[in-house]
Write a protein that holds these residues in place. Sequence first.
Motif, PDB file in Angstrom:
ATOM      1  N   PHE A 176     -49.392  -6.396  13.283  1.00 51.02           N
ATOM      2  CA  PHE A 176     -48.613  -7.189  12.169  1.00 51.02           C
ATOM      3  C   PHE A 176     -49.476  -8.193  11.479  1.00 51.02           C
TER       4      PHE A 176
ATOM      5  N   THR B  18     -51.092  -9.744  24.833  1.00 46.85           N
ATOM      6  CA  THR B  18     -49.948 -10.701  24.353  1.00 46.85           C
ATOM      7  C   THR B  18     -48.742 -10.734  25.253  1.00 46.85           C
TER       8      THR B  18
ATOM      9  N   GLY C 138     -44.751  -2.949  18.600  1.00 49.95           N
ATOM     10  CA  GLY C 138     -45.787  -2.878  19.352  1.00 49.95           C
ATOM     11  C   GLY C 138     -45.910  -4.018  20.814  1.00 49.95           C
ATOM     12  N   VAL C 139     -45.738  -4.811  20.390  1.00 48.89           N
ATOM     13  CA  VAL C 139     -45.725  -6.173  21.532  1.00 48.89           C
ATOM     14  C   VAL C 139     -44.441  -5.622  22.349  1.00 48.89           C
TER      15      VAL C 139
ATOM     16  N   SER D  96     -33.372  -2.832  15.184  1.00 49.41           N
ATOM     17  CA  SER D  96     -32.717  -2.050  14.116  1.00 49.41           C
ATOM     18  C   SER D  96     -32.024  -0.942  15.030  1.00 49.41           C
TER      19      SER D  96
ATOM     20  N   LYS E  49     -33.036   2.454  16.268  1.00 44.55           N
ATOM     21  CA  LYS E  49     -33.898   2.611  17.535  1.00 44.55           C
ATOM     22  C   LYS E  49     -33.297   2.435  18.769  1.00 44.55           C
TER      23      LYS E  49
ATOM     24  N   TYR F 116     -29.791  -7.251  15.528  1.00 41.92           N
ATOM     25  CA  TYR F 116     -29.789  -8.540  15.040  1.00 41.92           C
ATOM     26  C   TYR F 116     -29.406  -8.442  13.499  1.00 41.92           C
TER      27      TYR F 116
ATOM     28  N   PHE G  88     -44.786 -16.662  19.377  1.00 42.36           N
ATOM     29  CA  PHE G  88     -45.945 -16.105  19.204  1.00 42.36           C
ATOM     30  C   PHE G  88     -46.344 -15.311  17.810  1.00 42.36           C
TER      31      PHE G  88
ATOM     32  N   SER H 138     -42.896 -13.067  11.998  1.00 43.42           N
ATOM     33  CA  SER H 138     -42.509 -12.000  11.163  1.00 43.42           C
ATOM     34  C   SER H 138     -41.498 -12.265  10.149  1.00 43.42           C
TER      35      SER H 138
ATOM     36  N   VAL I 197     -48.485 -18.911  22.062  1.00 42.07           N
ATOM     37  CA  VAL I 197     -49.436 -17.978  22.331  1.00 42.07           C
ATOM     38  C   VAL I 197     -49.889 -17.469  21.081  1.00 42.07           C
TER      39      VAL I 197
ATOM     40  N   VAL J  51     -53.424 -14.904  20.767  1.00 41.96           N
ATOM     41  CA  VAL J  51     -54.539 -14.441  21.643  1.00 41.96           C
ATOM     42  C   VAL J  51     -55.745 -14.537  20.533  1.00 41.96           C
TER      43      VAL J  51
ATOM     44  N   ARG K  43     -39.981  -1.345   8.637  1.00 38.97           N
ATOM     45  CA  ARG K  43     -39.571  -1.311   9.997  1.00 38.97           C
ATOM     46  C   ARG K  43     -39.210   0.093  10.729  1.00 38.97           C
TER      47      ARG K  43
ATOM     48  N   ASN L 289     -41.643   1.933  12.332  1.00 35.15           N
ATOM     49  CA  ASN L 289     -42.422   2.028  13.586  1.00 35.15           C
ATOM     50  C   ASN L 289     -41.407   1.750  14.795  1.00 35.15           C
TER      51      ASN L 289
HETATM   52  N1  LIG Z   1     -49.678 -14.818  18.778  1.00 35.71           N
HETATM   53  C1  LIG Z   1     -50.150 -13.652  19.024  1.00 35.71           C
HETATM   54  O1  LIG Z   1     -51.270 -13.590  19.882  1.00 35.71           O
HETATM   55  C2  LIG Z   1     -49.674 -12.259  18.540  1.00 35.71           C
HETATM   56  C3  LIG Z   1     -50.232 -10.931  19.088  1.00 35.71           C
HETATM   57  C4  LIG Z   1     -49.520  -9.650  18.650  1.00 35.71           C
HETATM   58  C5  LIG Z   1     -48.622  -9.964  17.726  1.00 35.71           C
HETATM   59  N2  LIG Z   1     -48.106 -11.047  17.424  1.00 35.71           N
HETATM   60  C6  LIG Z   1     -46.753 -11.073  16.351  1.00 35.71           C
HETATM   61  O2  LIG Z   1     -45.685 -10.457  17.108  1.00 35.71           O
HETATM   62  C7  LIG Z   1     -44.903  -9.697  15.975  1.00 35.71           C
HETATM   63  C8  LIG Z   1     -44.831  -8.248  16.507  1.00 35.71           C
HETATM   64  O3  LIG Z   1     -46.261  -7.810  16.244  1.00 35.71           O
HETATM   65  P1  LIG Z   1     -46.375  -6.307  16.289  1.00 35.71           P
HETATM   66  O4  LIG Z   1     -47.949  -5.953  15.968  1.00 35.71           O
HETATM   67  O5  LIG Z   1     -46.308  -5.758  17.805  1.00 35.71           O
HETATM   68  O6  LIG Z   1     -45.349  -5.651  15.103  1.00 35.71           O
HETATM   69  P2  LIG Z   1     -44.089  -4.973  15.329  1.00 35.71           P
HETATM   70  O7  LIG Z   1     -43.173  -5.537  16.359  1.00 35.71           O
HETATM   71  O8  LIG Z   1     -44.469  -3.467  15.625  1.00 35.71           O
HETATM   72  O9  LIG Z   1     -43.665  -5.128  14.032  1.00 35.71           O
HETATM   73  C9  LIG Z   1     -42.913  -4.458  13.274  1.00 35.71           C
HETATM   74  C10 LIG Z   1     -41.515  -4.475  13.766  1.00 35.71           C
HETATM   75  O10 LIG Z   1     -41.062  -5.921  13.730  1.00 35.71           O
HETATM   76  C11 LIG Z   1     -39.654  -5.860  13.499  1.00 35.71           C
HETATM   77  N3  LIG Z   1     -39.507  -7.065  12.357  1.00 35.71           N
HETATM   78  C12 LIG Z   1     -38.618  -8.148  12.449  1.00 35.71           C
HETATM   79  N4  LIG Z   1     -39.026  -8.811  11.373  1.00 35.71           N
HETATM   80  C13 LIG Z   1     -39.687  -8.123  10.661  1.00 35.71           C
HETATM   81  C14 LIG Z   1     -40.246  -8.349   9.205  1.00 35.71           C
HETATM   82  N5  LIG Z   1     -39.602  -9.491   8.568  1.00 35.71           N
HETATM   83  N6  LIG Z   1     -40.890  -7.287   8.424  1.00 35.71           N
HETATM   84  C15 LIG Z   1     -41.026  -6.270   9.408  1.00 35.71           C
HETATM   85  N7  LIG Z   1     -40.689  -6.102  10.552  1.00 35.71           N
HETATM   86  C16 LIG Z   1     -40.156  -6.957  11.104  1.00 35.71           C
HETATM   87  C17 LIG Z   1     -39.052  -4.569  13.070  1.00 35.71           C
HETATM   88  O11 LIG Z   1     -38.598  -3.830  14.136  1.00 35.71           O
HETATM   89  P3  LIG Z   1     -36.804  -4.040  13.882  1.00 35.71           P
HETATM   90  O12 LIG Z   1     -36.508  -3.506  12.454  1.00 35.71           O
HETATM   91  O13 LIG Z   1     -36.612  -2.838  15.132  1.00 35.71           O
HETATM   92  O14 LIG Z   1     -36.803  -5.328  14.448  1.00 35.71           O
HETATM   93  C18 LIG Z   1     -40.504  -3.793  12.722  1.00 35.71           C
HETATM   94  O15 LIG Z   1     -40.452  -2.446  13.119  1.00 35.71           O
HETATM   95  C19 LIG Z   1     -45.588 -10.200  14.741  1.00 35.71           C
HETATM   96  O16 LIG Z   1     -44.934 -11.398  14.420  1.00 35.71           O
HETATM   97  C20 LIG Z   1     -46.954 -10.339  14.855  1.00 35.71           C
HETATM   98  O17 LIG Z   1     -47.763 -11.408  14.231  1.00 35.71           O
HETATM   99  C21 LIG Z   1     -48.469 -12.337  17.663  1.00 35.71           C
END
Ligand SMILES: NC(=O)c1ccc[n+]([C@@H]2O[C@H](COP(=O)([O-])OP(=O)(O)OC[C@H]3O[C@@H](n4cnc5c(N)ncnc54)[C@H](OP(=O)(O)O)[C@@H]3O)[C@@H](O)[C@H]2O)c1
Length: 342
Positions: free
Chosen positions: A41, A126, A151-152, A172, A175, A190, A236, A239, A277, A279, A328, A330
């Motif tokens: 993301f 993460t 993913g996370v 959503s 899923k 949500y 962390f 989004s 956190v 990473v 959204r 994936n």
């Molecule tokens: N701090 C760190 O080290 C770290 C590391 C990895 C990831 N992250 C953060 O963790 C989050 C998840 O990362 P990820 O790479 O695993 O992605 P992800 O969760 O696969 O991201 C896409 C999913 O997030 C949900 N979502 C919630 N709000 C959203 C928005 N405004 N726009 C699009 N999708 C949204 C959607 O699922 P639903 O519709 O089912 O809710 C979407 O399918 C991101 O915020 C990312 O930046 C942080």
Amino acid sequence: MKQVWITKLGGPEVLEVREAPDPEPGPGQVRVRVQASGINFADILARIGLYPDAPKLPAVVGYEVAGTVDRIGPGTTGVAAGARVVAMTRFGGYSDLVVVPAEQVAVLPAHLSFEKAAAIPVNYLTAWIMLVHLGNVRKGDRVLVHAAAGGVGQAALQICRWRGAEVIGTASASKHERLRALGVAHCIDYTREDFEAAVARITGGAGVDIVIDAVGGKSFRKSYRALAPLGRLYLFGVSSFAPGERRSLIAAARGLLAMPTFRPIPLMNDNRGVHGVNVGHLWREQAKLRAMLTEIVRLCGEHTFDPIAERSFPFEHAGEAHAYIQARKNFGKVVLTPRKES
Ligand SMILES: NC(=O)c1ccc[n+]([C@@H]2O[C@H](COP(=O)([O-])OP(=O)(O)OC[C@H]3O[C@@H](n4cnc5c(N)ncnc54)[C@H](OP(=O)(O)O)[C@@H]3O)[C@@H](O)[C@H]2O)c1
């Protein structure tokens, strides 16, 4: 070599495939012929200009790749040419060749596909840092996982299942069925129901032991209130700052203003913890990251973890891959592949 560039700030259409000279590994490095690059993301936030850590554009982002070692730099030990590996790349991962220090690669179990392997580093590290290293998640704990189908979220679910903790997941509605089949005890849509109220309903007002929250903004405040005594909240990501395909400074400003302030005395009196956190900011702690990655890959080898990477897009369709995540759609990880087929 072939790379996917973010050519400028903008929508998914700004992603472009370009050619560049092949890199050569230096001392202590290996070159990996990439078969799958993980999309995170954060890459989307970089594209729309909401990721302060991103390299200046135009740039090639990408935190992780999986492929085969095809060249070894002088004096490099521990990995042989031909080894199937996963590698941590801080940027530059959207490439069909990457050069990394040997300590940033882990050798893969034979059964693990490159697509699944590319889903490991960022997502599992993460989730592992929050739930295992810091959170000490254990049998009987209740864990609220936001974006549980992401993913996370999927990595977190698998860690909780392994440790015997119960997961309440937000996602959503489309899923939910699949999440339940994978072991999520309670799903919250949500978009229809306030998640804080839903957690209170599900737990009979007791709250949860751990929340992992990358939604940001007012979600952090509500997640904190959803904690039981001795509960831990891990922050962390943000989004919610990216509701559309392009940057919305209004959404980001609203999100920033809605962020809570956590004060020491209430934290003590509530017996709760809040921990951030990132990473990406642990990049200099390679020994710690590597130890965790090695353990995670070992658990993948034992089939304890099974990374979900069901969609792969060829490099040429990288924009579609970003749009797919932002829409959204994936479930688990989305990866890019230098191969032409989807
Ligand atoms: N701090 C760190 O080290 C770290 C590391 C990895 C990831 N992250 C953060 O963790 C989050 C998840 O990362 P990820 O790479 O695993 O992605 P992800 O969760 O696969 O991201 C896409 C999913 O997030 C949900 N979502 C919630 N709000 C959203 C928005 N405004 N726009 C699009 N999708 C949204 C959607 O699922 P639903 O519709 O089912 O809710 C979407 O399918 C991101 O915020 C990312 O930046 C942080």
